[in-house]
Design a protein around this motif. Structure first.
Motif, mmCIF file in Angstrom:
data_model
loop_
_atom_site.group_PDB
_atom_site.id
_atom_site.type_symbol
_atom_site.label_atom_id
_atom_site.label_comp_id
_atom_site.label_asym_id
_atom_site.label_seq_id
_atom_site.Cartn_x
_atom_site.Cartn_y
_atom_site.Cartn_z
ATOM 1 N N SER A 1 0.824 -1.213 0.000
ATOM 2 C CA SER A 1 0.000 0.000 0.000
ATOM 3 C C SER A 1 0.858 1.265 0.000
ATOM 4 O O SER A 1 0.452 2.287 -0.516
ATOM 5 C CB SER A 1 -0.922 0.002 1.207
ATOM 6 O OG SER A 1 -0.178 0.012 2.393
ATOM 7 N N LEU A 2 2.063 1.180 0.572
ATOM 8 C CA LEU A 2 2.914 2.368 0.594
ATOM 9 C C LEU A 2 3.492 2.644 -0.778
ATOM 10 O O LEU A 2 3.608 3.784 -1.206
ATOM 11 C CB LEU A 2 4.052 2.196 1.600
ATOM 12 C CG LEU A 2 3.640 2.190 3.062
ATOM 13 C CD1 LEU A 2 4.856 2.102 3.948
ATOM 14 C CD2 LEU A 2 2.839 3.419 3.382
ATOM 15 N N GLU B 1 1.993 1.852 -3.531
ATOM 16 C CA GLU B 1 0.860 2.394 -4.290
ATOM 17 C C GLU B 1 0.628 3.851 -3.950
ATOM 18 O O GLU B 1 0.315 4.660 -4.822
ATOM 19 C CB GLU B 1 -0.399 1.581 -4.001
ATOM 20 C CG GLU B 1 -0.369 0.204 -4.619
ATOM 21 C CD GLU B 1 -1.755 -0.385 -4.764
ATOM 22 O OE1 GLU B 1 -2.596 -0.069 -3.899
ATOM 23 O OE2 GLU B 1 -1.973 -1.140 -5.722
ATOM 24 N N ALA B 2 0.767 4.174 -2.660
ATOM 25 C CA ALA B 2 0.567 5.555 -2.246
ATOM 26 C C ALA B 2 1.531 6.466 -2.988
ATOM 27 O O ALA B 2 1.146 7.505 -3.509
ATOM 28 C CB ALA B 2 0.771 5.682 -0.739
ATOM 29 N N ALA B 3 2.792 6.046 -3.041
ATOM 30 C CA ALA B 3 3.801 6.881 -3.684
ATOM 31 C C ALA B 3 3.547 6.977 -5.184
ATOM 32 O O ALA B 3 3.566 8.067 -5.753
ATOM 33 C CB ALA B 3 5.187 6.312 -3.413
ATOM 34 N N VAL C 1 10.549 5.871 -0.350
ATOM 35 C CA VAL C 1 9.510 5.170 0.403
ATOM 36 C C VAL C 1 9.976 3.782 0.833
ATOM 37 O O VAL C 1 10.023 3.469 2.015
ATOM 38 C CB VAL C 1 8.212 5.097 -0.420
ATOM 39 C CG1 VAL C 1 7.173 4.296 0.325
ATOM 40 C CG2 VAL C 1 7.718 6.503 -0.695
#
Lengths: 299, 279
Positions: free
Chosen positions: B165-166, B168-170, B184
């Motif tokens: 998820s991190l 994807e966030a970036a 990240v």
């Protein structure tokens, strides 16, 4: 909204005023919860509003499996479009195609056209990075960066894009004000982003998105991991944001679609079954399958 | 009721066994540490830390050159192995399904199983015979070879632990792939990677075999990395197998210093990177 978020009695504690003001706001919400009443003024505007994004013959695959079948859909500018449908119908895949996040997964690919301001974002000459900057995304589970403070989380999008920020403090304040977190968090900006409550984290993620000043905001079940109070806050936020942003929200919750969306698209088994004004979809759908689904007759 | 009683008894027994096993596992650690402290503390003095070894037969003298040598060797090894190891670990994690990554992972696993003396022999053939003299550089290189696979594999494991998820966030924020990896993934995995590096450093700091015919030994200061150098493990070995009581005492003291050096490196790294950053 920001004035409601403030609580002078607890200037330094983030959690307490948050929950209290969240409770107040839900009370306020139930007073005008009737979606049709709230949207009367929009109906005229909806027909005028032009398409910010359009998909044409959009198909998506995971390896050999086709999950989207030739979708043609217009997304109205500065309106909220909800995408509903049963699990596995392709609604998440659909919005992930709108900022080319679908192709990030292994074996995933998309075919067809997605036009953003009449420009095909799947064209070979288009820079994916620029697309994602214009079309921001909020995910199902709040995902603030755990190594960063609240402040750095808000600025993360700008930093990750290598953009120089002239006045970072005002960017942070503006973004947090937009999501009604500023009054709750202005004194604890150096705290870790992951130390917040789930609802606050999700709003922080929305602020992180807004700091980049996107044109479209995609929200993939943004409330599915939030409690009703936090959900109400995010919905209220969407209502405020639609003045400036085009919003597409995927939701499992049909009441939510009815509350927040101007338009609703019903997906079933990878196909777009029906797309119309929300009140039409929920009161007199043209398709039998739509009616079955929204009345809960679906297996 | 009877069932309930049985469960309680079983629970108690298993718990007691676990506790016993833990104590047994701690016993060698504590006794080794305790014994080294008891035997080594007597030989420890300011002179021991700051002076060169005295000629045989003279009392006193120290091992400053060996302490310097060990720090220098570990520094060379770290400079070589950490960048290469971390970067290849990132490669293994980011392109985990490619054929080359699978091959590289297999090689790293084989490499970490190679006896350290073989690595020393390899560097002897590669560097020492070519340059015709022992050197700190050759010693550092062999220690670097030993560090490399473990740094790469721990980096890989910790980068893989960063939630999808991190990433994807970036990416969703419009970050390019390399910024996502650097800012990240690596940043989130940094505390874990640092611990992995420290374990590797601690391991090679105590290596003796690969130094015997690469860094060799030196009873004086070594002026440059091109000269043979003393090191704590080799000094301990040389002093411990000698027939002189004074040297035995110094070997114990050197062992204590070696443990303290590793401990100090470990603690400082934890302080620098470990500031309550969690995955």
């Amino acid at each position: 909204m920001s004035s409601r978020g403030s609580n002078p009695a607890h200037p330094s504690s983030g959690a307490l005023p948050a929950s209290r003001s969240e409770r107040e706001s839900t009370k306020g919400r139930t007073l005008h919860a009737d979606p049709n009443a709230a949207r009367v003024g929009d109906e005229a505007g909806a027909s005028e509003s032009h398409a910010k994004m359009r998909t044409h013959a959009l198909s998506a695959y995971f390896g050999a499996a086709q999950v989207l079948r030739s979708i043609d859909l217009s997304i109205a500018e500065k309106r909220v479009t909800a995408v509903i449908g049963p699990s596995g119908c392709g609604k998440s895949t659909f919005i992930r195609c709108l900022n080319r996040m679908h192709e990030v997964g292994p074996g995933a690919r998309a075919q067809g056209h997605v036009l953003l301001d009449e420009q095909d974002i799947y064209h070979a000459s288009v820079d994916v990075v620029r697309v994602r900057r214009r079309v921001g995304m909020v995910f199902q589970k709040p995902n603030p960066f755990p190594t960063m403070s609240i402040r750095d989380n808000v600025l993360a999008g700008l930093k990750l894009n290598g953009l120089r920020v002239a006045d970072p403090s005002s960017v942070v304040e503006q973004a947090l004000r937009q999501v009604a977190l500023w009054d709750e968090l202005k004194d604890v900006l150096s705290r870790q982003g992951t130390s917040l409550s789930g609802g606050q984290q999700q709003r922080l993620c929305i602020a992180r998105c807004l700091a980049l000043e996107p044109e479209v905001l995609l929200m993939d079940e943004p409330c599915s991991s939030l409690d009703p109070i936090a959900t109400a806050r995010v919905e209220e936020l969407m209502h405020a944001l639609r003045k400036n942003y085009t919003i597409v929200i995927v939701t499992h919750n049909m009441q939510q679609a009815a509350r927040v969306a101007d338009f609703t698209a019903f997906f079933y088994m990878g196909q777009l079954v029906e797309h119309d004004r929300t009140d039409v979809i929920f009161t007199r759908p043209k398709e039998r399958r739509t009616e079955d689904y929204i009345t809960g007759r679906f297996g | 009721m009877a069932q309930h009683r049985t469960r309680l008894v079983v629970d108690f027994c298993v718990r007691a066994l676990c506790l016993l096993a833990t104590l047994l596992a701690l016993l060698p650690l504590v006794s080794v540490l305790g014994y080294v402290v008891v035997r080594g503390a007597g030989g420890l003095s300011w002179a021991f830390l700051t002076e060169l070894p005295k000629p045989l037969g003279e009392a006193g003298g120290g091992m400053a050159n060996a302490i310097q040598g060990t720090l220098r060797l570990v520094l060379i090894a770290a400079l070589l192995a950490i960048p290469a190891g971390v970067l290849s670990g990132v490669y293994l994690a980011e392109f985990k399904h490619t054929r080359f990554a699978k091959l590289a992972r297999f090689c790293a696993d084989v490499m970490s199983g190679i006896p350290s003396i073989t690595v020393g022999l390899f560097v002897y053939g590669l560097v020492v015979t070519a340059t015709r003299h022992f050197s700190a550089l050759a010693g550092g290189l062999s220690l670097g070879f030993l560090m490399l696979p473990s740094v790469a594999r721990t980096t890989e494991e910790f980068v893989k632990l960063v939630p999808e998820s991190l990433r994807e966030a970036a990416l969703g924020l419009g970050a390019s792939a390399w910024r996502t990896t650097l800012w990240v993934l690596l940043r989130t995995a940094a505390p874990g990677i640092a611990v992995g590096i420290m374990l590797a450093v601690a391991r090679v700091a105590g290596e003796t075999a690969p130094l015997l015919f690469t860094a060799f030994n030196n009873r004086f200061w070594s002026e440059s990395v091109n000269e043979p150098t003393a090191s704590l493990p080799v000094a301990i070995y040389t002093y411990a197998v000698s027939p002189y009581d004074e040297w035995h005492r110094q070997a114990w003291a050197a062992a204590l210093v070696l443990i303290l050096v590793v401990l100090l490196l470990n603690l400082s790294a934890r302080l620098v990177v470990g500031r309550k950053v969690r995955l």
